[in-house]
Every structure is written in structure tokens, then in C-alpha cells.
Design a protein around this motif. Structure first.
Motif, short mmCIF file in Angstrom:
data_model
loop_
_atom_site.label_atom_id
_atom_site.label_comp_id
_atom_site.label_asym_id
_atom_site.label_seq_id
_atom_site.Cartn_x
_atom_site.Cartn_y
_atom_site.Cartn_z
N VAL A 154 4.27 -5.39 -0.32
CA VAL A 154 4.42 -6.55 -1.47
C VAL A 154 4.93 -5.95 -2.86
O VAL A 154 4.19 -4.93 -3.16
N SER A 155 5.98 -6.50 -3.36
CA SER A 155 6.53 -5.89 -4.71
C SER A 155 6.17 -7.08 -5.68
O SER A 155 7.07 -7.75 -6.15
N PRO A 156 4.94 -7.20 -6.33
CA PRO A 156 4.98 -8.07 -7.35
C PRO A 156 5.41 -7.93 -8.83
O PRO A 156 5.56 -8.87 -9.58
N GLY A 157 5.76 -6.68 -9.31
CA GLY A 157 6.19 -6.46 -10.72
C GLY A 157 4.97 -6.96 -11.45
O GLY A 157 3.82 -6.74 -10.97
N ARG A 158 4.87 -7.40 -12.68
CA ARG A 158 4.16 -7.85 -13.54
C ARG A 158 3.24 -6.82 -13.77
O ARG A 158 1.88 -6.87 -13.76
N GLY A 159 3.62 -5.40 -14.01
CA GLY A 159 2.71 -4.33 -14.08
C GLY A 159 2.18 -3.60 -12.76
O GLY A 159 1.33 -2.51 -12.93
N PHE A 160 2.32 -4.29 -11.76
CA PHE A 160 1.65 -3.81 -10.48
C PHE A 160 2.96 -2.80 -9.90
O PHE A 160 4.12 -3.08 -10.03
N VAL A 161 2.42 -1.80 -9.00
CA VAL A 161 3.47 -1.23 -8.21
C VAL A 161 3.22 -1.64 -6.95
O VAL A 161 2.21 -2.49 -6.70
N PRO A 162 4.38 -1.39 -5.94
CA PRO A 162 4.02 -2.21 -4.73
C PRO A 162 2.93 -1.81 -3.89
O PRO A 162 2.56 -0.51 -3.83
N GLY A 163 2.50 -2.72 -3.02
CA GLY A 163 1.19 -2.41 -2.23
C GLY A 163 1.57 -2.67 -0.96
O GLY A 163 2.52 -3.58 -0.64
N VAL A 164 1.02 -1.75 0.17
CA VAL A 164 1.35 -2.25 1.48
C VAL A 164 -0.03 -2.31 2.32
O VAL A 164 -1.15 -2.00 1.97
N THR A 165 0.11 -3.04 3.31
CA THR A 165 -0.94 -3.09 4.37
C THR A 165 -1.14 -1.86 5.04
O THR A 165 -0.54 -1.04 5.14
N PRO A 166 -2.37 -1.73 5.80
CA PRO A 166 -2.54 -0.79 6.91
C PRO A 166 -1.45 -0.98 8.03
O PRO A 166 -0.99 -1.93 8.05
N VAL A 167 -1.09 0.22 8.69
CA VAL A 167 -0.04 -0.07 9.71
C VAL A 167 -0.62 -0.69 10.91
O VAL A 167 -1.58 -0.63 11.26
N LEU A 168 0.14 -1.70 11.37
CA LEU A 168 -0.18 -2.31 12.75
C LEU A 168 0.76 -1.65 13.73
O LEU A 168 2.18 -1.44 13.57
N LYS A 169 0.15 -1.31 14.77
CA LYS A 169 0.55 -0.41 15.80
C LYS A 169 0.85 -1.67 16.98
O LYS A 169 -0.27 -1.88 17.42
N VAL A 170 1.90 -1.47 17.46
CA VAL A 170 2.18 -2.39 18.60
C VAL A 170 2.73 -1.44 19.84
O VAL A 170 3.89 -0.69 19.72
#
Length: 555
Positions: free
Chosen positions: A536-552
């Protein structure tokens, strides 16, 4: 610094799921690894340090504390007992000399000697000439206008100027005689004056004339002793008229109270085993005087110049001073350190004075004397302490509203306050803490926006550190094998979401979507075996965030 601690469910080991078990195992796999915000790991580095200096006393600290002597005088102690306290093992005795020579002019091209009454000059041949009242200017050739002669007369130097009914003057009047000599094309003037008359002009320059009589007597005896102990032998003068010896202001500096103190102690000096003691004195001890080799290591042991308690020195306005901030760059220059200054270590003597200062910088270590640091920084004494205040930047961005421990150093400072300033805003206090015994500080926070942090303690402020904040991003439980759903906090409507799959060492986008008004997102993805995440890349002062890895895993 370690990555911010995540929810306990996210600390489980990696698991693999198959396509047929996606729905059942999705919750466990989503909690498999909480990588938090997207960033590469890096080693934490202490932030730029701020330094705070405080201290005690004013002067070198050896011998007589003038403010302490004044305090003892206020307690009713007589001058001889005060002297015996500061100069241990000494007694009073008679001065062996009655006159001293003070260098008033070390060398000038032309000098003016004058008097308000007629006076005389005697040349090296013993001839004496009358001089009229007023100024008489001459150079190294000693050509003067003498009474009864129309032309300038060239006299044979050195010349001795003898006062008449008024004192001799240079820029100010002095008792005694002037001896003028020529050296390297310039004129030197030495004041030959009686020891007691010399002290008339010294004591009020070294101690406030309005202090109690017993304190002034202490100063008179100490000044008399010091003048004789440090006088130069094998030279044409004994003393300088300034702090290289003692401050000597001549007649214009004299005061009735200090003259009375000199007269009341006439001819008395401090003796140690029959010899004149070197009676060092200074303004303020800070509560204890210094042993001589604590301050001047090469001096050796001098039995009468040892550290003693100075309980009444607290009257001095300089008894304790500081704290004040010193910029790290200025301190680095004073300590002669290379690179960025990281830390400072002090080696302290038994009397509290700093013997050496070791600086630790990015370019290595360097050790210099406490006296050199005092001179470089203009400190009042070598009884000083250097406190350090620094905050360490986290090694990775923080995750929104997730506990984060900020660490720092507050050596020599008992309590600190953590301040925060958002990207658009002003500083405000958000937490406080006390330093551990080793000076370390730890403060737990829950960052909700990117901003700057700093530690403050009294007048000191650490350099700011920027803490970037990423949104908290997670997948929901899978409802089928073709749709990935998740959410981001805080609410970030329309924030871009990229569904990514790991190809070797590179994350590649396989789908994209946005966050809705409720903070949720979903994307259609044809899941094949491999590792997936949402970014997720929201801007607005936030840096990108990611979920934990989903392993399939394979079906």
C-alpha cells in the motif's frame, strides 16, 4: 536497533499452504511473518550527539580560594588561621626583601614619562638631570629635554627616573622609580618600588576592596608571599603587572581598606620549612581546592598545596555554573577530534578536577588535558562535567500504531523528555523517562504519523531523528482462491494497492486496486504457487506498507 515488535501471532514460523487448503490455512499463513513496513535492514546508528557542560568554581583551584577565605572571615576566623587552612603545614615569618621590580613596558618605540611636579633622571654614568613638570617623550636613543638646556640631550642609558613631590606616570601614576633601558630598538620600563607600596596597588586588583578586613589581610599576605616566591632571578625585572604574576594597578587602583590590610600585615609571608611558599590563589573552588599535581601533573608533590574542604566557598556566584549546551562541532574542534564526535570520556582527579578528556569520534580517539579543554572552551575551571544527549534513529520505518522503542543516551542527565514534531506542526512533549545507571534511555511509543523526535533535558536538546511511519496492512481470511482481500490502517481512501508476487529476488506486480472509504481493498488474482504480498502506497506523509508474506504451495 531491532525491528519493531509485532503481534504475538505473527511470530510463528513460516508455513506452506496448498491451493486445496487455502481457505482453511489462510489465517495461519497470513500470520506467518510480520515484516512490517517495506525497507531494507540496516544497522542502527546513534543520532548526532548534543553536549551539556556544567561545572564548579573559577580558577585553577590550587591554594587559596578567595571566596572561601571571605566565607571564613565572615565566620570570625583570623587571617593567620585562614592561611594555615589553605596552605597546609605553613607558618608566618618575615619577608627577606623590601623592594621588587615590575615590568611595566616590555618594549615600545617611544615612551612618555611625566609627572605633575619637577622630577629628575640619572644616567648610567651617575649624572643627574633636572626635568620640568609635564610629559617627556623619548625613544631608545634617550634624547631628552633637561632643565636649563635649549637642545635635546642624549643621555647614556639605562636611565633612572626619580620622582619629586608627585609620583611618576606612564598612562597612570606609580609609586617608586622608573628604570628605562633600550633593547632591540625599543624602550623597556621597569618600576622599582617598595614591596609594601607594590602591594598597595595589587591587593585591590585581586580581591574586592569592600570585603572584610581579615579576608583582605589574607590576600595581602598571600600576594606578598607569591610576589617573592615567583620573582625572576637573573633578569632586569621580577614581576609582570598582570595575571602572569599579579594584577598591579599602581596608585590609581589603591583603596584605603586594602592599604590598611597591607600595613596591618607588613613584612609577613607564608613559609614552609623556612622557605617562602608559592601561595597560589584563585577566585572560587566549588567546595574543595585542588592538589597541585591534579591541575599541573608535572609539578610534583608540594606538601602545602593539597586539596582541602572549602565549605564557605558557596557564597561565590561561581560556586556552581551551567549547564549550557555546546554544539558538537565546536566541542569536536576544542577536543581536536577527527570526524563526527560520538562520545566523551573524562578522567577525574581526587579533587574533582578533570585531568584528561578522551574524545571518541568517527575518525578515532584523542586524549588531551582538562586544562587544554578549559582554555579551548573558555570554561571557568577544570572542575567540569560533560553530559551527552543523543537519540538513535530506528533501523526501519515504524508501523502505524504499533509499539516502537526509541533508545538514546542521557549520560549525566537524570531525566529526559521525548518531544515529537509532525511533518506539519510544532514540537510537543509526549513522554518522559529517567536514564539508567549507564546513561541509556528507552522510551516506548506508538507512532501514528511520520515526524521528528528529540530528547530534551534542561537546556540541552538532542539532534532530531526522523521516524517514518508505514500503514498497518493485513490480508483478510481468503474466501476463494482467486480473490485477495485486506485492509489498511489508518483509513487511507484511494491509496494505491499493488498485489505482488516474488519472482526470484524481485517483487513483481500481478494486480492493482485501491483502498476504499472503509479502509478495505480487494483484488482478483489467479493464485499459483509462490509468495504474495500487498503493498500500500498512500503518500500523505506515510511510506509504503506491506502485508506479511502469503505463501502458496503446490496443490
Amino acid at each position: 536497533m531491532a525491528r519493531p515488535r509485532q503481534n504475538s501471532g505473527n511470530e510463528m514460523a513460516f508455513r506452506r499452504i496448498t491451493l486445496t487448503a487455502v481457505l482453511a490455512a489462510s489465517l495461519a499463513s497470513l500470520a506467518a511473518l510480520a515484516l512490517g513496513p517495506e525497507s531494507e535492514a540496516r544497522t542502527s546508528q546513534p543520532g548526532p550527539a548534543s553536549f551539556l557542560i556544567s561545572g564548579r568554581g573559577w580558577g585553577h583551584g590550587v591554594g587559596l580560594s578567595q571566596w572561601g577565605a571571605y566565607g571564613y572571615a565572615r565566620q570570625g576566623m583570623p587571617f593567620d588561621q585562614i592561611l594555615a587552612h589553605y596552605y597546609q603545614g605553613t607558618t608566618l615569618g618575615p619577608a627577606p626583601l623590601a623592594r621588587v621590580r615590575v615590568l611595566l613596558v616590555p618594549g615600545k618605540g617611544r615612551v612618555t614619562v611625566h609627572s605633575d611636579a619637577p622630577f629628575r633622571v640619572r644616567d648610567a654614568l651617575g649624572e643627574t638631570y633636572e626635568l620640568t613638570a609635564g610629559p617627556h617623550q623619548f625613544g631608545p636613543g634617550f634624547r631628552l629635554r633637561v632643565a636649563g638646556r635649549l637642545q635635546l640631550q642624549q643621555l647614556t642609558g639605562p636611565l633612572t627616573f626619580l620622582p619629586g613631590t608627585a609620583p611618576l606616570k606612564l598612562e597612570r601614576p606609580y609609586r617608586g622609580q622608573f628604570v628605562a633601558s633600550a633593547s632591540n630598538g625599543k624602550v623597556r620600563i621597569v618600576n622599582h618600588v617598595g614591596l609594601e607600596a607594590y602591594l598597595f596597588g595589587v591587593v585591590p586588583g585581586e580581591m574586592p576592596f569592600y570585603w572584610l578586613p581579615e579576608a583582605l589581610k589574607v590576600q595581602a599576605v598571600a600576594a606578598r608571599s607569591y610576589a617573592l616566591a615567583v620573582r625572576k632571578t637573573g633578569s632586569d625585572f621580577d614581576l609582570y603587572p598582570d595575571v602572569r604574576s599579579q594584577v598591579y594597578s599602581g596608585i590609581s587602583g589603591e583603596r584605603a581598606s586594602t592599604t590598611a590590610a597591607v600595613q596591618a600585615t607588613a613584612g609577613q609571608v607564608v613559609l614552609y620549612r623556612g622557605r617562602i611558599a608559592t601561595t597560589y590563589f584563585f577566585s572560587t573552588s566549588g567546595g574543595r581546592t585542588a592538589t597541585v599535581n591534579d591541575v599541573w601533573p608535572g609539578s610534583g608533590s608540594i606538601p602545602y598545596l593539597v586539596s582541602v574542604d572549602d565549605p564557605y566557598d558557596s557564597l561565590s556566584p561561581h560556586h556552581a555554573w551551567g549547564p549550557f549546551s555546546v554544539q558538537s562541532r565546536r566541542l569536536a574542534r576544542a577536543l581536536q577530534v577527527r570526524g563526527r564526535l560520538l562520545d566523551v570520556r573524562l578522567a577525574v582527579g581526587a579533587s574533582g578536577r578533570v585531568r584528561t578528556v578522551t574524545s571518541i569520534g568517527t575518525g578515532g580517539q584523542r586524549t588531551i588535558s582538562g586544562a587544554d579543554v578549559r582554555r579551548a572552551l573558555g570554561l571557568r575551571s577544570t572542575w567540569f562535567r560533560i553530559s551527552l544527549l543523543a537519540l538513535t534513529a530506528p533501523s526501519t520505518p515504524a508501523t502505524f500504531n504499533t509499539p516502537l522503542t526509541l533508545t538514546g543516551v542521557a549520560r549525566g542527565l537524570a531525566a529526559v523528555t521525548l518531544e515529537f514534531r509532525p511533518l506539519r506542526g510544532s514540537w510537543r512533549a509526549i513522554a518522559s523517562a529517567r536514564a539508567a545507571q549507564d546513561g541509556t534511555v528507552s522510551i516506548s511509543i506508538r507512532p501514528r504519523e511520520t515526524g521528528d523526535y528529540r530528547l530534551i533535558s534542561r537546556s540541552a536538546r538532542s539532534e532530531r531523528v526522523r521516524v517514518a511511519v508505514a500503514p498497518y496492512v493485513r490480508f483478510h481470511a481468503l474466501s476463494d482462491a482467486t480473490t485477495l482481500r485486506g485492509y489498511a490502517r489508518p483509513l487511507l481512501p484511494n491509496a494505491a494497492v499493488a498485489i505482488q508476487r516474488l519472482d526470484g529476488t524481485t517483487w513483481s506486480n500481478v494486480a492493482s486496486t485501491t483502498v476504499d472509504a472503509n479502509g478495505d481493498f480487494q483484488a482478483q488474482v489467479a493464485l499459483t504457487p509462490g509468495d504474495y504480498r500487498a503493498r500500500v502506497s498512500p503518500g500523505r506523509g506515510f511510506v509504503p506498507g506491506v502485508t506479511p508474506v502469503l505463501k502458496v504451495g503446490p496443490a
